[in-house]
Design a protein around this motif. Structure first.
Motif, PDB file in Angstrom:
ATOM      1  N   ARG A 102       5.884   9.099  -7.491  1.00  0.00           N
ATOM      2  CA  ARG A 102       4.693   9.166  -6.629  1.00  0.00           C
ATOM      3  C   ARG A 102       3.885   7.872  -6.706  1.00  0.00           C
ATOM      4  N   ARG A 103       3.730   7.337  -7.913  1.00  0.00           N
ATOM      5  CA  ARG A 103       2.982   6.075  -8.071  1.00  0.00           C
ATOM      6  C   ARG A 103       3.679   4.948  -7.304  1.00  0.00           C
ATOM      7  N   PHE A 104       5.008   4.906  -7.378  1.00  0.00           N
ATOM      8  CA  PHE A 104       5.779   3.889  -6.661  1.00  0.00           C
ATOM      9  C   PHE A 104       5.542   4.015  -5.151  1.00  0.00           C
ATOM     10  N   VAL A 105       5.618   5.228  -4.641  1.00  0.00           N
ATOM     11  CA  VAL A 105       5.425   5.460  -3.210  1.00  0.00           C
ATOM     12  C   VAL A 105       3.985   5.135  -2.811  1.00  0.00           C
ATOM     13  N   ASP A 106       3.021   5.518  -3.624  1.00  0.00           N
ATOM     14  CA  ASP A 106       1.619   5.194  -3.328  1.00  0.00           C
ATOM     15  C   ASP A 106       1.415   3.688  -3.267  1.00  0.00           C
ATOM     16  N   GLU A 107       2.001   2.988  -4.204  1.00  0.00           N
ATOM     17  CA  GLU A 107       1.882   1.527  -4.219  1.00  0.00           C
ATOM     18  C   GLU A 107       2.549   0.919  -2.985  1.00  0.00           C
ATOM     19  N   LEU A 108       3.687   1.457  -2.609  1.00  0.00           N
ATOM     20  CA  LEU A 108       4.390   0.986  -1.414  1.00  0.00           C
ATOM     21  C   LEU A 108       3.528   1.229  -0.167  1.00  0.00           C
ATOM     22  N   ARG A 109       2.890   2.379  -0.086  1.00  0.00           N
ATOM     23  CA  ARG A 109       1.998   2.678   1.039  1.00  0.00           C
ATOM     24  C   ARG A 109       0.828   1.697   1.090  1.00  0.00           C
ATOM     25  N   ARG A 110       0.247   1.398  -0.069  1.00  0.00           N
ATOM     26  CA  ARG A 110      -0.870   0.437  -0.105  1.00  0.00           C
ATOM     27  C   ARG A 110      -0.399  -0.942   0.355  1.00  0.00           C
ATOM     28  N   PHE A 111       0.777  -1.341  -0.083  1.00  0.00           N
ATOM     29  CA  PHE A 111       1.337  -2.624   0.327  1.00  0.00           C
ATOM     30  C   PHE A 111       1.523  -2.666   1.851  1.00  0.00           C
ATOM     31  N   ILE A 112       2.067  -1.590   2.417  1.00  0.00           N
ATOM     32  CA  ILE A 112       2.289  -1.521   3.862  1.00  0.00           C
ATOM     33  C   ILE A 112       0.958  -1.573   4.598  1.00  0.00           C
ATOM     34  N   ALA A 113      -0.027  -0.845   4.116  1.00  0.00           N
ATOM     35  CA  ALA A 113      -1.348  -0.846   4.757  1.00  0.00           C
ATOM     36  C   ALA A 113      -1.958  -2.253   4.754  1.00  0.00           C
ATOM     37  N   ARG A 114      -1.832  -2.962   3.609  1.00  0.00           N
ATOM     38  CA  ARG A 114      -2.354  -4.328   3.541  1.00  0.00           C
ATOM     39  C   ARG A 114      -1.604  -5.239   4.514  1.00  0.00           C
ATOM     40  N   ALA A 115      -0.291  -5.089   4.568  1.00  0.00           N
ATOM     41  CA  ALA A 115       0.508  -5.925   5.469  1.00  0.00           C
ATOM     42  C   ALA A 115       0.155  -5.658   6.925  1.00  0.00           C
TER      43      ALA A 115
END
Length: 119
Positions: A102-115
């Motif tokens: 879940r932490r990995f996916v949350d971090e990936l989502r944050r990265f996508i949102a920033r991008a």
């Protein structure tokens, strides 16, 4: 199944995903006017637009068309994934605990949102 329309589903998903009509149009490579017409029920998205919208919202085309109330898209076949997508899945599977996944996916989502915010 509740009475629904494709127009309502598209509008509901766009709003739930915090997108304007213009933002959705840009992501779908459509005119804003097309999104407006879909949401007002004046037009129904054709096959390519429907597939693109389903992919953007991570739902099935059947859900957009109100053929089901289950938004879950059909599972992807591994053969449909690009090498990079397979690498992401394999990285996710390396985590032993569900919490780490879940932490990995949350971090990936944050990265996508920033991008997306910077593009």
């Amino acid at each position: 199944m509740n009475k629904c329309s494709t127009a309502e589903r598209i509008r509901e998903l766009r709003i739930t995903n915090h997108m304007t009509q213009l933002e959705l149009a840009q992501r779908a490579e459509l005119e804003r006017k097309a999104i407006s017409r879909y949401e007002s029920g004046l037009n129904t998205p054709g096959g390519k637009a429907l597939a693109t919208l389903a992919q953007i919202f991570s739902v099935s085309a059947d859900y957009l068309l109100c053929l089901t109330d289950d938004p879950t898209p059909s599972p992807l076949l591994e053969s449909e994934l690009s090498p990079l997508e397979r690498e992401v899945v394999m990285t996710l599977r390396r985590f032993r605990s569900e919490e780490d996944r879940r932490r990995f996916v949350d971090e990936l989502r944050r990265f996508i949102a920033r991008a997306e915010a910077t593009s």
